[in-house]
Design a protein around this motif. Structure first.
Motif, PDB file in Angstrom:
ATOM      1  N   ASP A 103      33.180  85.458  68.909  1.00  0.00           N
ATOM      2  CA  ASP A 103      33.248  84.861  67.257  1.00  0.00           C
ATOM      3  C   ASP A 103      33.458  83.399  67.626  1.00  0.00           C
ATOM      4  O   ASP A 103      32.802  83.422  66.878  1.00  0.00           O
ATOM      5  N   VAL A 104      33.744  83.067  68.649  1.00  0.00           N
ATOM      6  CA  VAL A 104      34.332  81.745  68.407  1.00  0.00           C
ATOM      7  C   VAL A 104      32.795  80.874  68.315  1.00  0.00           C
ATOM      8  O   VAL A 104      32.509  79.992  67.663  1.00  0.00           O
ATOM      9  N   MET A 105      32.569  80.857  69.395  1.00  0.00           N
ATOM     10  CA  MET A 105      31.169  80.481  69.524  1.00  0.00           C
ATOM     11  C   MET A 105      30.308  80.212  68.138  1.00  0.00           C
ATOM     12  O   MET A 105      29.372  79.369  68.096  1.00  0.00           O
ATOM     13  N   ALA A 106      29.881  81.530  68.077  1.00  0.00           N
ATOM     14  CA  ALA A 106      29.126  81.924  66.444  1.00  0.00           C
ATOM     15  C   ALA A 106      29.727  81.487  65.911  1.00  0.00           C
ATOM     16  O   ALA A 106      28.684  80.419  65.077  1.00  0.00           O
ATOM     17  N   GLN A 157      34.440  67.758  70.024  1.00  0.00           N
ATOM     18  CA  GLN A 157      34.659  69.047  69.399  1.00  0.00           C
ATOM     19  C   GLN A 157      32.813  69.079  68.307  1.00  0.00           C
ATOM     20  O   GLN A 157      32.771  69.931  68.613  1.00  0.00           O
ATOM     21  N   MET A 158      32.168  67.932  68.628  1.00  0.00           N
ATOM     22  CA  MET A 158      31.123  67.990  69.038  1.00  0.00           C
ATOM     23  C   MET A 158      30.444  68.497  69.979  1.00  0.00           C
ATOM     24  O   MET A 158      29.256  69.532  69.738  1.00  0.00           O
ATOM     25  N   SER A 159      30.946  68.355  71.203  1.00  0.00           N
ATOM     26  CA  SER A 159      30.618  69.569  72.108  1.00  0.00           C
ATOM     27  C   SER A 159      30.459  70.413  72.031  1.00  0.00           C
ATOM     28  O   SER A 159      29.487  71.970  72.292  1.00  0.00           O
ATOM     29  N   LYS A 160      32.061  71.510  71.217  1.00  0.00           N
ATOM     30  CA  LYS A 160      31.642  72.686  70.811  1.00  0.00           C
ATOM     31  C   LYS A 160      30.541  73.515  69.951  1.00  0.00           C
ATOM     32  O   LYS A 160      30.424  74.148  69.922  1.00  0.00           O
ATOM     33  N   ILE A 161      30.669  72.905  69.302  1.00  0.00           N
ATOM     34  CA  ILE A 161      30.024  72.757  67.713  1.00  0.00           C
ATOM     35  C   ILE A 161      28.688  73.175  68.513  1.00  0.00           C
ATOM     36  O   ILE A 161      27.632  74.456  68.334  1.00  0.00           O
ATOM     37  N   TRP A 162      27.662  72.062  68.923  1.00  0.00           N
ATOM     38  CA  TRP A 162      26.897  71.813  69.406  1.00  0.00           C
ATOM     39  C   TRP A 162      26.248  73.105  70.510  1.00  0.00           C
ATOM     40  O   TRP A 162      24.678  73.688  71.169  1.00  0.00           O
ATOM     41  N   GLY A 183      19.472  85.957  77.060  1.00  0.00           N
ATOM     42  CA  GLY A 183      20.485  86.830  76.869  1.00  0.00           C
ATOM     43  C   GLY A 183      21.885  87.294  77.560  1.00  0.00           C
ATOM     44  O   GLY A 183      22.124  84.802  77.944  1.00  0.00           O
ATOM     45  N   GLY A 184      22.320  87.330  78.310  1.00  0.00           N
ATOM     46  CA  GLY A 184      24.102  86.375  78.235  1.00  0.00           C
ATOM     47  C   GLY A 184      25.395  86.634  77.432  1.00  0.00           C
ATOM     48  O   GLY A 184      25.187  87.277  76.441  1.00  0.00           O
ATOM     49  N   GLU A 185      27.144  86.615  78.241  1.00  0.00           N
ATOM     50  CA  GLU A 185      27.659  87.219  77.279  1.00  0.00           C
ATOM     51  C   GLU A 185      28.802  85.961  77.237  1.00  0.00           C
ATOM     52  O   GLU A 185      29.174  84.945  78.439  1.00  0.00           O
ATOM     53  N   TRP A 186      28.917  85.386  76.447  1.00  0.00           N
ATOM     54  CA  TRP A 186      30.085  84.262  75.851  1.00  0.00           C
ATOM     55  C   TRP A 186      31.709  84.991  76.584  1.00  0.00           C
ATOM     56  O   TRP A 186      31.652  85.652  76.572  1.00  0.00           O
ATOM     57  N   GLY A 187      32.380  83.484  76.966  1.00  0.00           N
ATOM     58  CA  GLY A 187      33.514  84.434  77.728  1.00  0.00           C
ATOM     59  C   GLY A 187      34.596  82.629  78.445  1.00  0.00           C
ATOM     60  O   GLY A 187      33.456  81.891  77.813  1.00  0.00           O
ATOM     61  N   ILE A 188      35.399  83.337  79.074  1.00  0.00           N
ATOM     62  CA  ILE A 188      35.739  81.583  79.410  1.00  0.00           C
ATOM     63  C   ILE A 188      36.171  82.077  80.984  1.00  0.00           C
ATOM     64  O   ILE A 188      36.390  82.787  82.033  1.00  0.00           O
ATOM     65  N   SER A 189      35.510  80.537  81.504  1.00  0.00           N
ATOM     66  CA  SER A 189      35.295  80.461  83.198  1.00  0.00           C
ATOM     67  C   SER A 189      36.041  81.087  84.101  1.00  0.00           C
ATOM     68  O   SER A 189      37.523  80.502  83.677  1.00  0.00           O
ATOM     69  N   GLU A 190      35.940  81.789  85.335  1.00  0.00           N
ATOM     70  CA  GLU A 190      37.514  81.641  86.161  1.00  0.00           C
ATOM     71  C   GLU A 190      36.940  80.557  87.013  1.00  0.00           C
ATOM     72  O   GLU A 190      37.925  80.709  87.579  1.00  0.00           O
ATOM     73  N   ASN A 191      36.021  80.053  87.069  1.00  0.00           N
ATOM     74  CA  ASN A 191      35.835  79.574  88.459  1.00  0.00           C
ATOM     75  C   ASN A 191      35.112  77.932  88.604  1.00  0.00           C
ATOM     76  O   ASN A 191      35.625  77.004  89.029  1.00  0.00           O
TER      77      ASN A 191
END
Length: 139
Positions: free
Chosen positions: A8-11, A68-73, A86-94
């Motif tokens: 949702d956040v990245m969309a 902020q611009m990096s997150k938007i673009w 394909g793929g799924e958004w998330g928070i990296s564990e690595n």
């Protein structure tokens, strides 16, 4: 109040990118071709960073502005990847709990890549990055 997912956040960031592009008179459509347009947009940001003596007289974007611009673009780039590959958004564990897109158990970092593109210029091109991911070479 609802719990927002990283998707949702990245969309939402991606929609912000569409709005910014529209303000520039540019139309983005989540196609592979739009990655070339995104690369051109990011080149403009890169060229706008003051360097040398110019840094003394021109207000530089703050580190927070660039993040902020990096997150938007990066949201837009990631959504193009997610929708076309394909793929799924998330928070990296690595990687220092960074925002990532996981494709077949491999993490990629679209916002971090956009940040590098803004800072370093063409040497960190987005279209080539997309092609490498599309070919399955996620490194």
């Amino acid at each position: 109040m609802t719990d927002l997912t990283m998707k949702d956040v990245m969309a939402s960031y991606s929609e912000d990118a569409l709005d910014l592009a529209s303000q520039m008179g540019i139309s983005l459509d989540y196609s592979e071709h739009s990655i070339k347009i995104l690369d051109e947009i990011l080149e403009e940001y890169h060229r706008g960073l003051p360097r040398g003596i110019k840094e003394l007289f021109v207000r530089s974007p703050t580190e927070e502005d660039i993040i902020q611009m990096s997150k938007i673009w990066g949201g837009y780039l990631g959504e193009v990847i997610r929708l076309n590959i394909g793929g799924e958004w998330g928070i990296s564990e690595n990687f220092m709990e960074s925002i990532c897109l996981t494709i077949n158990d491999t993490e990629i970092y679209p916002p971090a890549k956009v940040n590098k593109r803004i800072i370093n210029g063409k040497e960190d091109g987005i279209f080539i990055y997309y092609q490498v991911i599309k070919e399955g070479n996620y490194v």
